[in-house]
Scaffold this active site. Structure first.
Site, PDB file in Angstrom:
ATOM      1  N   ASN A 188      25.376  48.309  46.318  1.00 12.88           N
ATOM      2  CA  ASN A 188      24.907  48.976  44.916  1.00 12.88           C
ATOM      3  C   ASN A 188      24.496  48.007  44.122  1.00 12.88           C
ATOM      4  O   ASN A 188      24.708  47.836  43.045  1.00 12.88           O
ATOM      5  CB  ASN A 188      26.297  49.524  44.354  1.00 12.88           C
ATOM      6  CG  ASN A 188      25.728  50.547  43.046  1.00 12.88           C
ATOM      7  OD1 ASN A 188      24.743  51.230  42.820  1.00 12.88           O
ATOM      8  ND2 ASN A 188      26.756  50.567  42.210  1.00 12.88           N
ATOM      9  N   TYR A 239      39.551  56.366  43.025  1.00 17.46           N
ATOM     10  CA  TYR A 239      39.165  54.978  42.556  1.00 17.46           C
ATOM     11  C   TYR A 239      40.067  54.538  41.534  1.00 17.46           C
ATOM     12  O   TYR A 239      40.400  53.332  41.768  1.00 17.46           O
ATOM     13  CB  TYR A 239      37.800  55.249  41.524  1.00 17.46           C
ATOM     14  CG  TYR A 239      37.441  54.550  40.758  1.00 17.46           C
ATOM     15  CD1 TYR A 239      36.631  53.132  41.066  1.00 17.46           C
ATOM     16  CD2 TYR A 239      37.632  54.461  39.326  1.00 17.46           C
ATOM     17  CE1 TYR A 239      36.607  52.128  40.193  1.00 17.46           C
ATOM     18  CE2 TYR A 239      37.280  53.695  38.334  1.00 17.46           C
ATOM     19  CZ  TYR A 239      36.849  52.245  38.708  1.00 17.46           C
ATOM     20  OH  TYR A 239      36.507  51.445  37.930  1.00 17.46           O
ATOM     21  N   LYS A 259      42.340  50.533  41.901  1.00 14.92           N
ATOM     22  CA  LYS A 259      42.637  49.552  40.822  1.00 14.92           C
ATOM     23  C   LYS A 259      44.223  49.315  40.681  1.00 14.92           C
ATOM     24  O   LYS A 259      44.516  48.069  40.699  1.00 14.92           O
ATOM     25  CB  LYS A 259      42.112  49.846  39.619  1.00 14.92           C
ATOM     26  CG  LYS A 259      40.359  50.024  39.792  1.00 14.92           C
ATOM     27  CD  LYS A 259      39.613  48.604  40.020  1.00 14.92           C
ATOM     28  CE  LYS A 259      38.204  48.805  40.048  1.00 14.92           C
ATOM     29  NZ  LYS A 259      37.711  47.542  40.470  1.00 14.92           N
ATOM     30  N   SER A 279      40.371  47.790  35.449  1.00 16.23           N
ATOM     31  CA  SER A 279      39.716  49.073  34.639  1.00 16.23           C
ATOM     32  C   SER A 279      40.686  49.659  33.603  1.00 16.23           C
ATOM     33  O   SER A 279      41.903  49.944  34.029  1.00 16.23           O
ATOM     34  CB  SER A 279      38.977  50.070  35.365  1.00 16.23           C
ATOM     35  OG  SER A 279      38.833  51.281  34.840  1.00 16.23           O
ATOM     36  N   TYR A 292      25.777  44.938  38.370  1.00 21.61           N
ATOM     37  CA  TYR A 292      25.517  45.139  36.981  1.00 21.61           C
ATOM     38  C   TYR A 292      26.481  43.916  36.135  1.00 21.61           C
ATOM     39  O   TYR A 292      25.973  42.869  35.630  1.00 21.61           O
ATOM     40  CB  TYR A 292      25.769  46.558  36.688  1.00 21.61           C
ATOM     41  CG  TYR A 292      25.880  46.454  35.073  1.00 21.61           C
ATOM     42  CD1 TYR A 292      24.811  46.098  34.105  1.00 21.61           C
ATOM     43  CD2 TYR A 292      26.853  47.494  34.461  1.00 21.61           C
ATOM     44  CE1 TYR A 292      25.016  46.401  32.857  1.00 21.61           C
ATOM     45  CE2 TYR A 292      26.778  47.735  32.991  1.00 21.61           C
ATOM     46  CZ  TYR A 292      25.676  46.791  32.189  1.00 21.61           C
ATOM     47  OH  TYR A 292      26.163  47.331  31.218  1.00 21.61           O
ATOM     48  N   ILE A 293      27.834  43.992  36.205  1.00 24.22           N
ATOM     49  CA  ILE A 293      28.604  43.231  35.700  1.00 24.22           C
ATOM     50  C   ILE A 293      28.653  41.733  36.196  1.00 24.22           C
ATOM     51  O   ILE A 293      28.518  40.760  35.378  1.00 24.22           O
ATOM     52  CB  ILE A 293      29.946  43.715  35.254  1.00 24.22           C
ATOM     53  CG1 ILE A 293      30.026  45.175  34.722  1.00 24.22           C
ATOM     54  CG2 ILE A 293      30.760  42.745  34.562  1.00 24.22           C
ATOM     55  CD1 ILE A 293      31.094  45.805  34.590  1.00 24.22           C
ATOM     56  N   THR A 343      41.175  52.459  33.561  1.00 25.59           N
ATOM     57  CA  THR A 343      41.001  53.699  34.251  1.00 25.59           C
ATOM     58  C   THR A 343      42.800  53.611  34.930  1.00 25.59           C
ATOM     59  O   THR A 343      43.449  54.520  35.177  1.00 25.59           O
ATOM     60  CB  THR A 343      40.357  53.906  35.602  1.00 25.59           C
ATOM     61  OG1 THR A 343      40.480  55.123  36.430  1.00 25.59           O
ATOM     62  CG2 THR A 343      40.589  52.915  36.651  1.00 25.59           C
ATOM     63  N   ASP A 388      27.650  39.449  48.153  1.00 24.42           N
ATOM     64  CA  ASP A 388      27.379  40.800  47.988  1.00 24.42           C
ATOM     65  C   ASP A 388      26.709  41.473  49.358  1.00 24.42           C
ATOM     66  O   ASP A 388      25.798  40.786  50.014  1.00 24.42           O
ATOM     67  CB  ASP A 388      26.425  40.931  46.808  1.00 24.42           C
ATOM     68  CG  ASP A 388      26.279  42.204  46.085  1.00 24.42           C
ATOM     69  OD1 ASP A 388      26.229  43.133  46.575  1.00 24.42           O
ATOM     70  OD2 ASP A 388      26.515  42.130  44.678  1.00 24.42           O
ATOM     71  N   TYR A 445      38.677  46.411  31.914  1.00 23.56           N
ATOM     72  CA  TYR A 445      37.615  46.565  30.947  1.00 23.56           C
ATOM     73  C   TYR A 445      37.620  48.279  30.669  1.00 23.56           C
ATOM     74  O   TYR A 445      38.038  49.233  31.225  1.00 23.56           O
ATOM     75  CB  TYR A 445      36.091  46.839  31.753  1.00 23.56           C
ATOM     76  CG  TYR A 445      35.939  45.730  32.885  1.00 23.56           C
ATOM     77  CD1 TYR A 445      36.493  44.434  32.703  1.00 23.56           C
ATOM     78  CD2 TYR A 445      35.216  46.093  33.823  1.00 23.56           C
ATOM     79  CE1 TYR A 445      36.547  43.602  33.539  1.00 23.56           C
ATOM     80  CE2 TYR A 445      34.898  45.120  34.827  1.00 23.56           C
ATOM     81  CZ  TYR A 445      35.480  43.966  34.785  1.00 23.56           C
ATOM     82  OH  TYR A 445      35.271  42.849  35.653  1.00 23.56           O
ATOM     83  N   PHE A 496      34.404  41.047  41.794  1.00 27.17           N
ATOM     84  CA  PHE A 496      33.756  42.494  41.123  1.00 27.17           C
ATOM     85  C   PHE A 496      33.686  43.599  42.209  1.00 27.17           C
ATOM     86  O   PHE A 496      33.480  44.732  41.782  1.00 27.17           O
ATOM     87  CB  PHE A 496      32.378  42.214  40.650  1.00 27.17           C
ATOM     88  CG  PHE A 496      32.325  41.289  39.430  1.00 27.17           C
ATOM     89  CD1 PHE A 496      32.752  41.945  38.087  1.00 27.17           C
ATOM     90  CD2 PHE A 496      32.182  39.906  39.351  1.00 27.17           C
ATOM     91  CE1 PHE A 496      32.978  41.184  37.053  1.00 27.17           C
ATOM     92  CE2 PHE A 496      32.117  39.318  38.266  1.00 27.17           C
ATOM     93  CZ  PHE A 496      32.291  39.845  37.189  1.00 27.17           C
ATOM     94  N   ASN A 531      27.261  57.750  34.236  1.00 26.61           N
ATOM     95  CA  ASN A 531      27.951  57.128  32.995  1.00 26.61           C
ATOM     96  C   ASN A 531      26.816  57.364  31.950  1.00 26.61           C
ATOM     97  O   ASN A 531      25.567  57.597  31.956  1.00 26.61           O
ATOM     98  CB  ASN A 531      27.963  55.575  33.205  1.00 26.61           C
ATOM     99  CG  ASN A 531      29.192  55.383  34.162  1.00 26.61           C
ATOM    100  OD1 ASN A 531      28.914  54.543  35.022  1.00 26.61           O
ATOM    101  ND2 ASN A 531      30.427  55.874  33.770  1.00 26.61           N
TER     102      ASN A 531
END
Ligand code: UFG
Length: 337
Positions: free
Chosen positions: A35, A147, A151, A124, A11-12, A126, A31, A175, A80, A197
């Site tokens: 996902n 998770y 990070k 993140s 996605y990002i 987080t 990749d 982010y 990423f 989300n």
């Protein structure tokens, strides 16, 4: 610059690839499609007018990673790739530590061996643990789930590598809540399972794939009682990565930490109502209990990124909802149709 983008089909990652090509960089994707789906590559080619080379393998494979770096003269990496679901990380901690740390070890080894000194890392908010409201980059880091710890640990690994190899230049990008889609509606977020989300869940309710939104708690200490987050349009986030990459050429600091957020908080109900405006009708929801582990409020202090990267968010919550809806309504089943 010739840039390797790990997780570039995600996605990002995919939105950042578009921005990198627009800025004149030469992009290669790696990749493992755990996902993401290969269909994104055709969309990227249509958007950029360029076929982006993509290597489909798992970065935890040291041999394949080493081989790629031997074959291509990368000048920088944007990293990423990684697992990212908080709840799943609690159920499968070893998968998270093994995958997220393993891919970073493999990349850093290959970078060292081939004198690639610039790394932009997808971190993140987080890492601020339960202390995410108004966070500045100097706040202490800790996590509340595996998770989040991956990070925190990856950031620490990069700091330690920077001490041993002072020529390295790291951008640790924290982010807040990335949402939205490319304004063309051709690439966007496509969760492989029930969305964890908020924004993709609302979008799937709007398109008829889910019955109603469950709002996790309305008894927080926030203006309307629902959780407050700093939503950032993925196009602004992508621009932040390009700005960080280019800043690594001029910084004297081996490790650079930047929050990427707007600095503004939006509640669950505010986001839902903004989405209803984009769609043009009310959407069904119910208030349920709090989700374990959620904080009341999370929003960035983006002043450091604003000043040092000459970057700030430009898109509004209305833009985020309109662009998400364009993507979701044009692609009701995501990349599958
Ligand atoms: N929410 C709902 N219903 C849903 C989903 C979410 O009410 O179906 C609420 C949450 O309770 C929260 C807000 O919407 O108040 C945002 O939740 P998200 O799951 O969209 O985002 P989080 O802020 O919980 O998590 C995000 C990233 C994580 C990261 C974290 C940083 O998804 O990867 O920010 O703290 F760890």
């Amino acid at each position: 610059m010739k840039v390797l983008v790990s997780g570039g089909a995600g996605y990002i990652g995919s939105h950042t690839v578009v921005r990198l090509v627009e800025a004149g960089h030469d992009v290669v994707i790696v990749d493992n499609f755990s996902n993401a789906v290969p269909a994104v590559l055709g969309r990227l080619e249509a958007l950029t007018g360029t076929a982006i080379p993509c290597h489909a393998f798992d970065l935890t494979d040291h041999d394949k990673t080493a081989h790629l770096f031997a074959a291509e003269a990368f000048e920088a990496v944007i990293h990423f790739a990684g697992y990212k679901a908080v709840g799943e990380s609690v159920a499968k901690p070893l998968d998270y530590y093994e995958n997220n740390l393993g891919s970073t070890f493999s990349l850093l080894r290959a970078m060292q061996r081939h004198d690639v000194t610039k790394l932009v890392f997808s971190s993140s908010a987080t890492v601020y643990g339960t202390d995410q409201a108004g966070a500045t980059e100097d706040r202490r880091t800790f996590a509340t789930n595996p998770y989040g710890w991956t990070k925190v640990m990856q950031e620490q690994i990069m700091r330690d590598v920077a001490v041993a190899s002072p020529e390295m230049r790291f951008a640790l990008l924290r982010y807040f809540n990335p949402v939205g889609a490319h304004p063309s509606g051709t690439i966007g977020e496509d969760p492989s399972d029930v969305p964890n989300n908020l924004m993709p869940y609302i979008a799937q309710v709007a398109v008829g794939r889910r019955e109603k939104l469950q709002v996790f708690g309305d008894d927080y200490d926030t203006p309307d009682g629902t959780g407050v987050r700093d939503y950032i349009h993925v196009a602004d986030l992508a621009a932040g990565h390009v700005a960080a990459l280019e800043a690594l050429d001029r910084t004297q600091d081996a490790v650079n930490v930047w929050n990427l957020g707007s600095g503004r908080g939006t509640s669950v109900l505010e986001l839902l109502h903004a989405f209803e405006k984009a769609v043009g009708r009310d959407l069904p929801y119910e208030i349920v209990g709090r989700r374990p582990g959620d904080v009341a409020s999370s929003y960035a202090d983006p002043a450091k990124a604003n000043a040092e990267l000459h970057w700030r968010t430009e898109k509004s919550v209305e833009d985020m909802c309109a662009d998400t809806w364009r993507w979701q309504s044009q692609n009701p089943q995501g990349y599958a149709g």
